[in-house]
Design a protein around this motif. Sequence first.
Motif, mmCIF file in Angstrom:
data_model
loop_
_atom_site.group_PDB
_atom_site.id
_atom_site.type_symbol
_atom_site.label_atom_id
_atom_site.label_comp_id
_atom_site.label_asym_id
_atom_site.label_seq_id
_atom_site.Cartn_x
_atom_site.Cartn_y
_atom_site.Cartn_z
ATOM 1 N N VAL A 173 -80.341 -20.393 53.966
ATOM 2 C CA VAL A 173 -79.160 -20.131 54.793
ATOM 3 C C VAL A 173 -77.909 -20.226 53.927
ATOM 4 O O VAL A 173 -77.787 -21.159 53.130
ATOM 5 C CB VAL A 173 -79.009 -21.158 55.946
ATOM 6 C CG1 VAL A 173 -77.898 -20.729 56.899
ATOM 7 C CG2 VAL A 173 -80.306 -21.356 56.709
ATOM 8 N N ASN A 174 -77.002 -19.280 54.070
ATOM 9 C CA ASN A 174 -75.708 -19.392 53.380
ATOM 10 C C ASN A 174 -74.630 -18.762 54.248
ATOM 11 O O ASN A 174 -74.846 -17.724 54.872
ATOM 12 C CB ASN A 174 -75.752 -18.701 52.020
ATOM 13 C CG ASN A 174 -74.515 -18.972 51.193
ATOM 14 O OD1 ASN A 174 -74.329 -20.083 50.689
ATOM 15 N ND2 ASN A 174 -73.645 -17.986 51.072
ATOM 16 N N ARG A 189 -79.117 -15.466 56.826
ATOM 17 C CA ARG A 189 -80.336 -16.219 57.089
ATOM 18 C C ARG A 189 -81.538 -15.452 56.548
ATOM 19 O O ARG A 189 -81.731 -14.281 56.877
ATOM 20 C CB ARG A 189 -80.465 -16.365 58.610
ATOM 21 C CG ARG A 189 -81.184 -17.589 59.078
ATOM 22 C CD ARG A 189 -80.910 -17.740 60.558
ATOM 23 N NE ARG A 189 -79.716 -18.539 60.760
ATOM 24 C CZ ARG A 189 -79.739 -19.841 60.993
ATOM 25 N NH1 ARG A 189 -80.897 -20.459 61.069
ATOM 26 N NH2 ARG A 189 -78.631 -20.517 61.155
ATOM 27 N N HIS A 205 -68.384 -28.377 49.240
ATOM 28 C CA HIS A 205 -69.707 -28.151 49.820
ATOM 29 C C HIS A 205 -69.566 -27.674 51.262
ATOM 30 O O HIS A 205 -68.773 -28.231 52.019
ATOM 31 C CB HIS A 205 -70.529 -29.447 49.750
ATOM 32 C CG HIS A 205 -71.915 -29.331 50.286
ATOM 33 N ND1 HIS A 205 -72.851 -28.473 49.734
ATOM 34 C CD2 HIS A 205 -72.521 -29.932 51.331
ATOM 35 C CE1 HIS A 205 -73.980 -28.575 50.439
ATOM 36 N NE2 HIS A 205 -73.811 -29.445 51.401
ATOM 37 N N GLY A 214 -71.815 -27.107 57.431
ATOM 38 C CA GLY A 214 -72.355 -26.390 58.571
ATOM 39 C C GLY A 214 -71.259 -25.908 59.496
ATOM 40 O O GLY A 214 -70.071 -26.035 59.187
HETATM 41 P P1 5GP Z 1 -80.451 -23.950 61.798
HETATM 42 O O1 5GP Z 1 -79.252 -23.189 62.313
HETATM 43 O O2 5GP Z 1 -81.541 -23.036 61.316
HETATM 44 O O3 5GP Z 1 -80.923 -25.000 62.726
HETATM 45 O O4 5GP Z 1 -79.954 -24.747 60.517
HETATM 46 C C1 5GP Z 1 -79.311 -24.120 59.471
HETATM 47 C C2 5GP Z 1 -78.785 -25.186 58.574
HETATM 48 O O5 5GP Z 1 -78.159 -24.624 57.451
HETATM 49 C C3 5GP Z 1 -77.756 -26.065 59.250
HETATM 50 O O6 5GP Z 1 -78.011 -27.395 58.941
HETATM 51 C C4 5GP Z 1 -76.462 -25.619 58.624
HETATM 52 O O7 5GP Z 1 -75.563 -26.672 58.575
HETATM 53 C C5 5GP Z 1 -76.920 -25.225 57.260
HETATM 54 N N1 5GP Z 1 -76.054 -24.263 56.580
HETATM 55 C C6 5GP Z 1 -75.406 -23.199 57.097
HETATM 56 N N2 5GP Z 1 -74.727 -22.548 56.133
HETATM 57 C C7 5GP Z 1 -74.958 -23.218 54.981
HETATM 58 C C8 5GP Z 1 -74.544 -23.055 53.633
HETATM 59 O O8 5GP Z 1 -73.798 -22.137 53.291
HETATM 60 N N3 5GP Z 1 -74.991 -23.959 52.722
HETATM 61 C C9 5GP Z 1 -75.802 -25.004 53.071
HETATM 62 N N4 5GP Z 1 -76.189 -25.845 52.115
HETATM 63 N N5 5GP Z 1 -76.224 -25.189 54.324
HETATM 64 C C10 5GP Z 1 -75.807 -24.316 55.266
#
Ligand code: 5GP
Length: 123
Positions: free
Chosen positions: A42-43, A84, A118, A121
């Motif tokens: 994820v980014n 994603r 950093h 989220g």
């Molecule tokens: P989900 O939405 O699948 O439950 O979780 C995605 C995770 O990726 C979340 O914990 C969110 O904070 C994290 N996330 C989203 N964008 C980035 C990013 O650019 N870098 C990092 N290291 N984590 C990210």
Amino acid sequence: KETQADEFLRQHMDPDTSKVTASYCNTMMKLRNVMGEPCKPVNTFIHEPLRDVQAICLKGDVPCKNTKSDCHQSSSKMRITDCRLKKGSIYPQCDYETQQKRKYIIVTCEGNPYVPVHFVGSV
Ligand code: 5GP
């Protein structure tokens, strides 16, 4: 050597883009060299002026979930693109889904000047 602040800019800042297409993430993850090996799952890219993103560090302290450093949450929703990794996508063919959103973002900050280092989220 790239500083953590520079790395944040490379991985997360894209202020001049307002409309993204379906191929945005595949293009940008490669262009900004953030795919990684294995593919980064994820980014997030932020489409707001840099000064507005830097300003998050100066206010909006919130507890962090996993890290010891301070987290800071934006006081307004920001335009972001969530990249994603698609299921079954294997390095070097990292294939990303592109989702535009408006959410509050959370970052950690370090240094002097105290700037984002950093992306934690969005909520
Ligand atoms: P989900 O939405 O699948 O439950 O979780 C995605 C995770 O990726 C979340 O914990 C969110 O904070 C994290 N996330 C989203 N964008 C980035 C990013 O650019 N870098 C990092 N290291 N984590 C990210």
